[in-house]
Design a protein around this motif. Structure first.
Motif, PDB file in Angstrom:
ATOM      1  N   LYS A  27       0.835  -1.193   0.000  1.00  0.00           N
ATOM      2  CA  LYS A  27       0.000   0.000   0.000  1.00  0.00           C
ATOM      3  C   LYS A  27       0.877   1.253   0.000  1.00  0.00           C
ATOM      4  CE  LYS A  27      -4.532  -0.205   1.763  1.00  0.00           C
ATOM      5  NZ  LYS A  27      -5.365  -0.633   2.861  1.00  0.00           N
TER       6      LYS A  27
ATOM      7  N   LYS B 122       0.702   5.505   0.040  1.00  0.00           N
ATOM      8  CA  LYS B 122      -0.192   6.635   0.321  1.00  0.00           C
ATOM      9  C   LYS B 122       0.353   7.888  -0.358  1.00  0.00           C
ATOM     10  CE  LYS B 122      -0.419   4.697   4.971  1.00  0.00           C
ATOM     11  NZ  LYS B 122      -1.528   3.776   4.867  1.00  0.00           N
TER      12      LYS B 122
ATOM     13  N   ASP C 220      -4.983   6.162  -1.252  1.00  0.00           N
ATOM     14  CA  ASP C 220      -4.433   4.915  -0.732  1.00  0.00           C
ATOM     15  C   ASP C 220      -4.371   3.968  -1.922  1.00  0.00           C
ATOM     16  OD1 ASP C 220      -3.627   3.989   1.681  1.00  0.00           O
ATOM     17  OD2 ASP C 220      -5.630   4.017   2.572  1.00  0.00           O
TER      18      ASP C 220
ATOM     19  N   GLU D  60      -3.303   0.435  -3.545  1.00  0.00           N
ATOM     20  CA  GLU D  60      -2.866  -0.939  -3.317  1.00  0.00           C
ATOM     21  C   GLU D  60      -2.269  -1.445  -4.621  1.00  0.00           C
ATOM     22  OE1 GLU D  60      -3.348  -2.870  -0.382  1.00  0.00           O
ATOM     23  OE2 GLU D  60      -2.133  -4.377  -1.432  1.00  0.00           O
TER      24      GLU D  60
END
Lengths: 77, 77
Positions: free
Chosen positions: B2, B4, B43, B45
């Motif tokens: 992940k 950010k 966010d 992924e």
């Protein structure tokens, strides 16, 4: 001092905007993107030099205005 | 993994949305709030275990889609 806040959707809450971004990224050739979730970010300039007090005020603002606690979480950074 | 990302307006770019939030907070009794600037948070992924490679891909996504570099800055965190 400056306090930064991130407001994100809780897990399990649908995020169609994030989904649209993910699909667009996939379509642009970024095949490895599995999921995108979008949130909000706030930079708050507050007239308070004590960091603990400033953060506690910002927490109060988040609860009262900046975040919808039914579907959102907030994080003060 | 992940990754950010925070996308913010560059200094000097007007932020009427942030201004409205600041005025609302002042009106709610948070008099110490001097300025609010709003940004976006993502966010992402991504199917990539190497952190350096993942961040470099996300940087590419920011330049191509997530941020408008004429008026916005991005920060990968």
């Amino acid at each position: 001092m400056k306090i930064k806040v991130i407001v994100t959707l809780k897990n399990g809450v649908l995020d169609p905007q994030g989904k649209a971004i993910q699909q667009t990224l996939n379509g642009m050739g970024f095949d490895s993107v599995k999921e995108v979730r979008q949130g909000k970010y706030f930079d708050i300039e507050i007239n308070e030099n004590n960091e603990v007090k400033a953060k506690s005020k910002v927490e109060d603002m988040c609860k009262k205005l900046l975040a919808n606690l039914v579907i959102e979480d907030f994080k003060i950074i």
